[in-house]
Write a protein that holds these residues in place. Structure first.
Motif, PDB file in Angstrom:
ATOM      1  N   LYS A  14       0.828  -1.206   0.000  1.00 20.51           N
ATOM      2  CA  LYS A  14       0.000   0.000   0.000  1.00 20.51           C
ATOM      3  C   LYS A  14       0.861   1.255   0.000  1.00 20.51           C
ATOM      4  O   LYS A  14       0.583   2.218  -0.703  1.00 20.51           O
ATOM      5  CB  LYS A  14      -0.930   0.013   1.213  1.00 20.51           C
ATOM      6  CG  LYS A  14      -2.072  -0.951   1.117  1.00 20.51           C
ATOM      7  CD  LYS A  14      -2.908  -0.929   2.377  1.00 20.51           C
ATOM      8  CE  LYS A  14      -3.985  -1.994   2.336  1.00 20.51           C
ATOM      9  NZ  LYS A  14      -4.758  -2.032   3.582  1.00 20.51           N
ATOM     10  N   ARG A  15       1.918   1.242   0.825  1.00 21.57           N
ATOM     11  CA  ARG A  15       2.809   2.397   0.889  1.00 21.57           C
ATOM     12  C   ARG A  15       3.531   2.606  -0.439  1.00 21.57           C
ATOM     13  O   ARG A  15       3.695   3.741  -0.904  1.00 21.57           O
ATOM     14  CB  ARG A  15       3.820   2.216   2.020  1.00 21.57           C
ATOM     15  CG  ARG A  15       3.164   2.305   3.390  1.00 21.57           C
ATOM     16  CD  ARG A  15       4.119   2.018   4.502  1.00 21.57           C
ATOM     17  NE  ARG A  15       5.156   3.044   4.546  1.00 21.57           N
ATOM     18  CZ  ARG A  15       6.243   2.965   5.292  1.00 21.57           C
ATOM     19  NH1 ARG A  15       6.443   1.917   6.055  1.00 21.57           N
ATOM     20  NH2 ARG A  15       7.125   3.929   5.273  1.00 21.57           N
ATOM     21  N   LEU A  16       3.958   1.512  -1.070  1.00 25.07           N
ATOM     22  CA  LEU A  16       4.636   1.606  -2.362  1.00 25.07           C
ATOM     23  C   LEU A  16       3.689   2.148  -3.431  1.00 25.07           C
ATOM     24  O   LEU A  16       4.069   3.020  -4.219  1.00 25.07           O
ATOM     25  CB  LEU A  16       5.171   0.233  -2.777  1.00 25.07           C
ATOM     26  CG  LEU A  16       5.897   0.162  -4.111  1.00 25.07           C
ATOM     27  CD1 LEU A  16       7.130   1.044  -4.098  1.00 25.07           C
ATOM     28  CD2 LEU A  16       6.258  -1.273  -4.450  1.00 25.07           C
ATOM     29  N   GLU A  17       2.456   1.666  -3.456  1.00 26.03           N
ATOM     30  CA  GLU A  17       1.480   2.160  -4.431  1.00 26.03           C
ATOM     31  C   GLU A  17       1.191   3.644  -4.225  1.00 26.03           C
ATOM     32  O   GLU A  17       1.106   4.409  -5.185  1.00 26.03           O
ATOM     33  CB  GLU A  17       0.185   1.357  -4.328  1.00 26.03           C
ATOM     34  CG  GLU A  17       0.290  -0.045  -4.872  1.00 26.03           C
ATOM     35  CD  GLU A  17      -0.957  -0.864  -4.629  1.00 26.03           C
ATOM     36  OE1 GLU A  17      -1.865  -0.409  -3.893  1.00 26.03           O
ATOM     37  OE2 GLU A  17      -1.035  -1.985  -5.174  1.00 26.03           O
ATOM     38  N   ARG A  18       1.052   4.083  -2.973  1.00 24.00           N
ATOM     39  CA  ARG A  18       0.805   5.497  -2.677  1.00 24.00           C
ATOM     40  C   ARG A  18       1.976   6.362  -3.134  1.00 24.00           C
ATOM     41  O   ARG A  18       1.806   7.410  -3.739  1.00 24.00           O
ATOM     42  CB  ARG A  18       0.576   5.665  -1.171  1.00 24.00           C
ATOM     43  CG  ARG A  18       0.138   7.063  -0.797  1.00 24.00           C
ATOM     44  CD  ARG A  18      -0.070   7.252   0.705  1.00 24.00           C
ATOM     45  NE  ARG A  18      -0.762   6.137   1.333  1.00 24.00           N
ATOM     46  CZ  ARG A  18      -0.320   5.498   2.415  1.00 24.00           C
ATOM     47  NH1 ARG A  18       0.788   5.862   2.994  1.00 24.00           N
ATOM     48  NH2 ARG A  18      -1.013   4.501   2.924  1.00 24.00           N
TER      49      ARG A  18
END
Length: 55
Positions: A14-18
Protein backbone atom coordinates in the motif's frame (compact mmCIF):
# COMPACT_ATOMS: atom_id res chain seq x y z
CA UNK A 1 2.82 -16.06 12.00
CA UNK A 2 1.80 -15.98 8.34
CA UNK A 3 -0.85 -13.38 9.18
CA UNK A 4 1.73 -10.95 10.57
CA UNK A 5 3.97 -11.39 7.56
CA UNK A 6 1.11 -10.92 5.09
CA UNK A 7 -0.06 -7.83 6.98
CA UNK A 8 3.45 -6.37 6.75
CA UNK A 9 3.67 -7.14 3.04
CA UNK A 10 0.21 -5.69 2.51
CA UNK A 11 1.19 -2.47 4.30
CA UNK A 12 4.40 -2.29 2.32
CA UNK A 13 2.49 -2.76 -0.92
CA UNK A 14 0.00 0.00 0.00
CA UNK A 15 2.81 2.40 0.89
CA UNK A 16 4.64 1.61 -2.36
CA UNK A 17 1.48 2.16 -4.43
CA UNK A 18 0.81 5.50 -2.68
CA UNK A 19 4.39 6.60 -3.28
CA UNK A 20 4.25 5.67 -6.97
CA UNK A 21 0.98 7.60 -7.40
CA UNK A 22 2.57 10.68 -5.83
CA UNK A 23 5.51 10.45 -8.21
CA UNK A 24 3.10 10.22 -11.14
CA UNK A 25 1.37 13.43 -10.09
CA UNK A 26 4.55 15.44 -9.66
CA UNK A 27 5.71 15.46 -13.25
CA UNK A 28 8.28 17.98 -14.38
CA UNK A 29 6.69 20.71 -16.48
CA UNK A 30 9.42 22.77 -18.14
CA UNK A 31 6.97 25.40 -19.40
CA UNK A 32 6.53 26.49 -15.78
CA UNK A 33 10.27 26.96 -15.26
CA UNK A 34 11.66 28.50 -18.43
CA UNK A 35 11.29 32.15 -19.30
CA UNK A 36 9.72 32.81 -22.67
CA UNK A 37 10.76 36.13 -24.14
CA UNK A 38 12.19 39.24 -22.51
CA UNK A 39 11.23 40.04 -18.95
CA UNK A 40 9.53 43.19 -17.67
CA UNK A 41 12.83 44.92 -16.83
CA UNK A 42 14.06 44.51 -20.41
CA UNK A 43 10.80 45.76 -21.88
CA UNK A 44 10.84 48.81 -19.60
CA UNK A 45 14.48 49.58 -20.42
CA UNK A 46 13.85 49.32 -24.17
CA UNK A 47 10.82 51.59 -23.90
CA UNK A 48 12.80 54.38 -22.19
CA UNK A 49 16.14 54.17 -24.02
CA UNK A 50 16.54 55.18 -27.65
CA UNK A 51 17.45 52.24 -29.81
CA UNK A 52 20.90 52.37 -31.39
CA UNK A 53 21.31 51.21 -34.93
CA UNK A 54 23.69 48.33 -35.53
CA UNK A 55 25.94 48.35 -38.57
Amino acid sequence: MATGKSATLSDLRKRLERWLRQIGRKRYQPEKHYMRGPGPATLQREATEPRQREL
